[in-house]
Design a protein around this motif. Structure first.
Motif, PDB file in Angstrom:
ATOM      1  N   ALA A  20      44.827  40.152  27.573  1.00 22.64           N
ATOM      2  CA  ALA A  20      46.124  40.831  27.513  1.00 22.64           C
ATOM      3  C   ALA A  20      46.156  42.066  28.395  1.00 22.64           C
ATOM      4  N   ALA A  21      45.044  42.777  28.499  1.00 22.17           N
ATOM      5  CA  ALA A  21      45.017  43.998  29.309  1.00 22.17           C
ATOM      6  C   ALA A  21      45.220  43.675  30.786  1.00 22.17           C
ATOM      7  N   TYR A  25      46.885  41.198  32.005  1.00 20.45           N
ATOM      8  CA  TYR A  25      48.300  40.864  32.158  1.00 20.45           C
ATOM      9  C   TYR A  25      49.141  42.137  32.278  1.00 20.45           C
ATOM     10  N   ASP A  26      48.789  43.153  31.492  1.00 17.25           N
ATOM     11  CA  ASP A  26      49.514  44.424  31.563  1.00 17.25           C
ATOM     12  C   ASP A  26      49.383  45.072  32.947  1.00 17.25           C
ATOM     13  N   VAL A  52      51.821  43.534  35.233  1.00 14.07           N
ATOM     14  CA  VAL A  52      53.188  43.990  34.921  1.00 14.07           C
ATOM     15  C   VAL A  52      53.453  45.349  35.548  1.00 14.07           C
ATOM     16  N   TYR A  53      52.478  46.247  35.400  1.00 15.07           N
ATOM     17  CA  TYR A  53      52.677  47.599  35.953  1.00 15.07           C
ATOM     18  C   TYR A  53      52.788  47.563  37.480  1.00 15.07           C
ATOM     19  N   GLN A  80      56.197  46.634  38.303  1.00 17.11           N
ATOM     20  CA  GLN A  80      57.105  47.756  38.066  1.00 17.11           C
ATOM     21  C   GLN A  80      57.082  48.749  39.232  1.00 17.11           C
ATOM     22  N   ARG A 102      49.397  54.387  33.281  1.00 18.07           N
ATOM     23  CA  ARG A 102      49.317  53.272  32.343  1.00 18.07           C
ATOM     24  C   ARG A 102      48.542  52.095  32.948  1.00 18.07           C
ATOM     25  N   MET A 103      48.745  51.873  34.263  1.00 20.26           N
ATOM     26  CA  MET A 103      48.053  50.760  34.915  1.00 20.26           C
ATOM     27  C   MET A 103      46.548  50.995  34.945  1.00 20.26           C
ATOM     28  N   ALA A 117      45.187  50.281  31.466  1.00 15.60           N
ATOM     29  CA  ALA A 117      45.122  48.839  31.206  1.00 15.60           C
ATOM     30  C   ALA A 117      43.981  48.198  31.975  1.00 15.60           C
TER      31      ALA A 117
END
Length: 520
Positions: free
Chosen positions: A34-35, A37-38, A41-42, A45, A73-74, A77
């Protein structure tokens, strides 16, 4: 065979669930955590944010702040993704060890069952259980065999004081010289038991009974039976059973004999019969009787064996008003008598609320509350009792009969003397206010004579003219309280004839007759 099929199916299902769990774990190992994948996402963004800045949708200053936050945040993660990659996959060695442990446990369980289990053990029908109980009963050790076994199990011989031993020797010599002396035999049986020599004690008691002959009482036989049982280490031999049977033949209500007969049933696989005997004994025992605490400790388990899953042990008679209480009520003023009755009713109410009780006790509380005019409380208790005894039709019928009876049906339900009113407001078909006032100035003998006259008058009127169910009930309980059991039985027989066409009315009178001990 059915057992093994079910067991194999359960093992297969459990093994399948374990396998699915392991396969699911390996499948998840191949997926991006999951990390990770985050992180992706970042990144997306950030790209979108760059386009928004170029188009002027977001100012350069706001875009810089947003880039900083998204980048922070990236990085976090990405750190989690790197840290979790080493733990994502369980070691294959650990998985294999888990599977091997499961196989060992399953194999060990099967081997242990084959060694110690009861393979092929079948259910026992009632008939087979009864047959085994009868066999156990028929093959009991004799008194001599049981005593021999008890002595072998005895760890040490009780020590006797030398002076006491010397006195006992003199007593033995005196009894040997005069073997037909009842007093000497009685003392010898008692003192042999004191030092633990129960074999000699029961034989002395047996000799005492032989000397007494027909004058020997049920208590004499019951005592011999108890000494034989103790000598046999608690086992009730056929010889001891015969002695107890003789005691019950002389007195069917002998409590000590009934207790040991119930114990004998329990020892021989008939807990159901033991329960019936002990339940009846408990209902007719005083609180001070020595067998009461022993029964109370074990009767719930016997009730379960007898199929009584919702059983409440009855309270011994000592928990309620005694005959002395009833006699004392005749010497009281109406006010004092009313206060005494109310106190006993409140005490019974508190005990039933806290500990529960039998249907007879609930019925007595309901009728007592109605007698003293507390109809609302009687209705509340009736509603509670209906819930408790809804699954017992016979008990529920007693509850309903008590509630349906006229207010003030029976003074004796609350422990008052027959013919002694609780006051004019109670509405009893009994003595008037003037009679109550006259009774207060009488001597106890005169008052007793007045009560006897009132009961005799009621007896004559009901047996010649008939009357209400409440009057029949009051007559029966009054006669029983006065000790005139035969007349009470006669009154019950007359009531059955007079009320034969009215089952509800007859049920009310039957309840009073049962409480008086003149009806089943």
């Amino acid at each position: 065979m059915l057992f093994w099929i079910i067991a194999a199916a359960l093992v297969a299902v459990i093994a399948l669930l374990f396998a699915l769990a392991l396969l699911r774990g390996h499948a998840q190992d191949d997926m991006a955590p999951a990390a990770a994948y985050d992180v992706q996402v970042y990144r997306d963004q950030l790209k979108d944010l760059e386009r928004d800045i170029e188009r002027g949708v977001v100012s350069a200053e706001e875009g810089a702040r947003a880039k900083l936050e998204i980048s922070r945040r990236m990085l976090e993660a990405d750190r989690k993704a790197q840290a979790g990659s080493d733990l994502a996959r369980a070691p294959k060695g650990a998985t294999m060890a888990l599977i091997a442990a499961g196989i060992v446990l399953f194999g060990g369980a099967v081997g242990l069952y084959l060694r110690m289990g009861a393979e092929g053990y079948q259910d026992k029908p009632i008939a087979q259980r009864m047959a085994e109980a009868n066999k156990l009963y028929d093959t009991r050790p004799s008194q001599a065999e049981a005593e021999k076994t008890a002595k072998e199990r005895q760890l040490e011989t009780p020590k006797v004081d030398p002076q006491y031993a010397a006195l006992l020797e003199r007593l033995r010599a005196a009894v040997a010289k005069n073997p037909d002396d009842p007093k000497g035999l009685e003392l010898l049986a008692r003192n042999e038991a004191v030092i633990g020599n129960f074999d000699a004690a029961w034989k002395a008691q047996q000799r005492l009974i032989a000397v007494k002959g027909d004058a020997a009482t049920a208590a004499d036989y019951a005592q011999q039976g108890e000494l034989m049982i103790v000598a046999a280490g608690g086992l009730i031999s056929p010889e001891a059973e015969k002695v107890l049977a003789t005691a019950l033949k002389k007195d069917p209500k002998n409590g000590l004999s009934l207790y040991y007969v119930g114990l004998m049933m329990a020892q021989n696989g008939r807990g159901d019969r033991a329960f019936r005997i002990w339940d009846g004994l408990l209902r007719n025992s005083e609180q001070s009787d020595p067998w009461v605490p022993l029964i109370e400790q074990n009767i719930n388990e016997l009730a379960w064996l007898a199929g009584e899953n919702d059983y409440t042990p009855p309270m011994p008679r000592g928990a309620g008003p005694s005959q002395a209480d009833i006699a004392a009520a005749s010497d009281m003023s109406p006010e004092a008598r009313q206060q005494m009755i109310r106190g006993m009713v409140d005490k019974l109410n508190d005990r039933l609320a806290q500990q529960g009780g039998t249907a007879e006790e609930w019925a007595r509380l309901i009728s007592s509350l109605r007698m003293i005019g507390e109809l609302d409380r009687a209705d509340a208790v009736y509603a509670e009792a209906k819930g408790k005894f809804a699954a017992r039709p016979a008990d529920l019928a007693r509850i309903e009969a008590a509630h349906a009876a006229p207010a003030g049906k029976a003074l004796e339900d609350a422990g008052a003397a027959p013919g002694a009113g609780a006051g004019p407001e109670a509405g009893l078909p009994g003595p008037s206010a003037q009679q109550m006032q006259d009774a207060a100035s009488m001597t106890p003998e005169q008052r007793q004579q007045m009560i006897q006259g009132m009961v005799d008058g009621l007896f004559d009127r009901l047996t010649t003219e008939g009357g209400t169910p409440a009057e029949w009930a009051r007559l029966i309980t009054s006669l029983a309280t006065l000790g005139e059991t035969e007349r009470a039985k006669e009154a019950w027989g007359e009531a059955q004839q007079a009320l034969a066409d009215n089952p509800d009315a007859l049920a009310q009178v039957q309840l009073a007759a049962q409480q008086a001990g003149v009806a089943q």
